[in-house]
Design an enzyme around this catalytic site. Structure first.
Site, mmCIF file in Angstrom:
data_model
loop_
_atom_site.group_PDB
_atom_site.id
_atom_site.type_symbol
_atom_site.label_atom_id
_atom_site.label_comp_id
_atom_site.label_asym_id
_atom_site.label_seq_id
_atom_site.Cartn_x
_atom_site.Cartn_y
_atom_site.Cartn_z
ATOM 1 N N GLN A 117 0.865 -1.440 0.095
ATOM 2 C CA GLN A 117 0.109 -0.003 0.047
ATOM 3 C C GLN A 117 0.959 1.357 0.018
ATOM 4 O O GLN A 117 1.749 1.672 1.035
ATOM 5 C CB GLN A 117 -0.932 0.004 1.272
ATOM 6 C CG GLN A 117 -1.748 1.254 1.135
ATOM 7 C CD GLN A 117 -2.586 1.458 2.465
ATOM 8 O OE1 GLN A 117 -2.909 0.535 3.260
ATOM 9 N NE2 GLN A 117 -3.246 2.688 2.660
ATOM 10 N N CYS A 123 -6.457 1.226 1.662
ATOM 11 C CA CYS A 123 -6.435 0.169 2.294
ATOM 12 C C CYS A 123 -7.597 -0.811 1.925
ATOM 13 O O CYS A 123 -7.793 -1.889 2.085
ATOM 14 C CB CYS A 123 -6.139 -0.024 3.809
ATOM 15 S SG CYS A 123 -7.275 1.019 4.719
ATOM 16 N N HIS A 194 -8.107 0.880 9.535
ATOM 17 C CA HIS A 194 -7.367 0.171 8.648
ATOM 18 C C HIS A 194 -8.085 -1.176 8.189
ATOM 19 O O HIS A 194 -8.813 -1.893 9.130
ATOM 20 C CB HIS A 194 -5.976 -0.118 9.276
ATOM 21 C CG HIS A 194 -5.072 -0.858 8.056
ATOM 22 N ND1 HIS A 194 -4.898 0.040 6.934
ATOM 23 C CD2 HIS A 194 -4.440 -1.752 7.929
ATOM 24 C CE1 HIS A 194 -3.994 -0.704 6.154
ATOM 25 N NE2 HIS A 194 -3.602 -1.769 6.728
ATOM 26 N N ASP A 221 -1.871 -7.783 4.434
ATOM 27 C CA ASP A 221 -2.104 -6.296 4.733
ATOM 28 C C ASP A 221 -0.740 -5.573 3.870
ATOM 29 O O ASP A 221 0.182 -5.790 4.045
ATOM 30 C CB ASP A 221 -1.983 -6.339 6.224
ATOM 31 C CG ASP A 221 -1.876 -4.527 6.740
ATOM 32 O OD1 ASP A 221 -2.072 -3.852 5.832
ATOM 33 O OD2 ASP A 221 -1.672 -4.624 7.826
#
Length: 268
Positions: A117, A123, A194, A221
């Site tokens: 990211q 996200c 997030h 992630d």
């Protein structure tokens, strides 16, 4: 433990936004798309860009007790978590990443799709991409999802991030989903929430090293250096719920958590 009154499941509260990327992950030549409007917990975005919603839909998780988990349509393909970033969660994640750097992840499937990211507030989009591309859901031909997958398949995570910065395949759909959310957008587009995704992946251990059904629970992630292997998994939803409670919910007094699953449509 027998005789002990079980604690109630925490309230899972919808919170609208996801965090901007920390400066350490930002690039010096970020494109016009380097900061997107925060995306609500609204997976309709995926249908707009090519997920077949006749076969795959998203469902809310209303609590972590077995009775409430049983209400979720099965089989669950992916679990998406929205959580508040705190000093405790950041310290725990940093410790885990340092342990991985030292010890490696020998059971982790190296073919998992992973993108870094580098776009603030992206996200939610990245968590959906990780959920869709790491499962066997149906993607419509010639859709933005299929086009991006074909363009990104041979790239490394950093190159995929650069592609996401520069492509116009998702930015419009993201902006539309964000503008149709229930909450007002913050003026500076910076938030402290997030999104992450949890999926199952085949165990890459050899012989006796493979546990259970041969699947692993993996957290994906884009803010982290790599996917995180959380060990053997026989039931994705239950295993993810247990980990979310222990690693996220129990570490803070905040109730601003949302859990969403990707799986079959709700039965009529």
């Amino acid at each position: 433990m027998e005789g002990k009154t079980p604690s109630p499941s925490p309230s899972l509260t919808l919170h609208p936004f996801c965090t901007q990327t920390p400066p350490t992950f930002a690039t010096k030549d970020m494109s016009i798309n380097s900061k997107w409007a925060p995306l609500e917990a609204n997976p309709e975005w995926a249908g707009r860009v090519g997920l077949s919603t006749k076969l795959t839909q998203f469902s809310d998780v209303y609590g972590l007790d077995d009775e409430l988990l049983a209400l979720v349509p099965q089989p669950v393909k992916a679990v998406l978590l929205i959580f508040p970033i705190t000093a405790e969660t950041e310290a725990s994640r940093k410790k885990t990443d340092e342990q991985i750097a030292e010890n490696g992840q020998p059971n982790l499937d190296p073919t998992l799709f992973f993108v870094k990211q580098t776009i603030s507030n992206a996200c939610g989009t990245i968590a959906l991409l990780h959920s869709i591309y790491n499962t066997d859901v149906t993607i419509k031909p010639d859709s933005p999802l299929q086009k991006f997958q074909l363009q990104a398949i041979e790239l490394n995570p950093d190159e995929r991030a650069k592609l996401l910065e520069t492509t116009d395949l998702f930015a419009t759909a993201h902006a539309t989903a964000a503008s149709q959310g229930q909450s007002s957008l913050p003026p500076n587009l910076d938030t402290n929430q997030h999104f992450v995704a949890f999926v199952q992946a085949p165990d890459q251990g050899d012989g006796d090293e493979v546990d259970g059904d041969g699947m692993r629970l993996v957290e994906v992630d884009g803010r982290r250096p790599h996917p995180v292997d959380h060990g053997p998994s026989t039931d994705l939803l239950k295993d993810a719920a247990k980990l979310i409670k222990e690693k996220y919910i129990d570490t803070t007094d905040s109730l601003n958590f949302t859990i969403i699953t990707m799986g079959p449509p709700q039965a009529d």
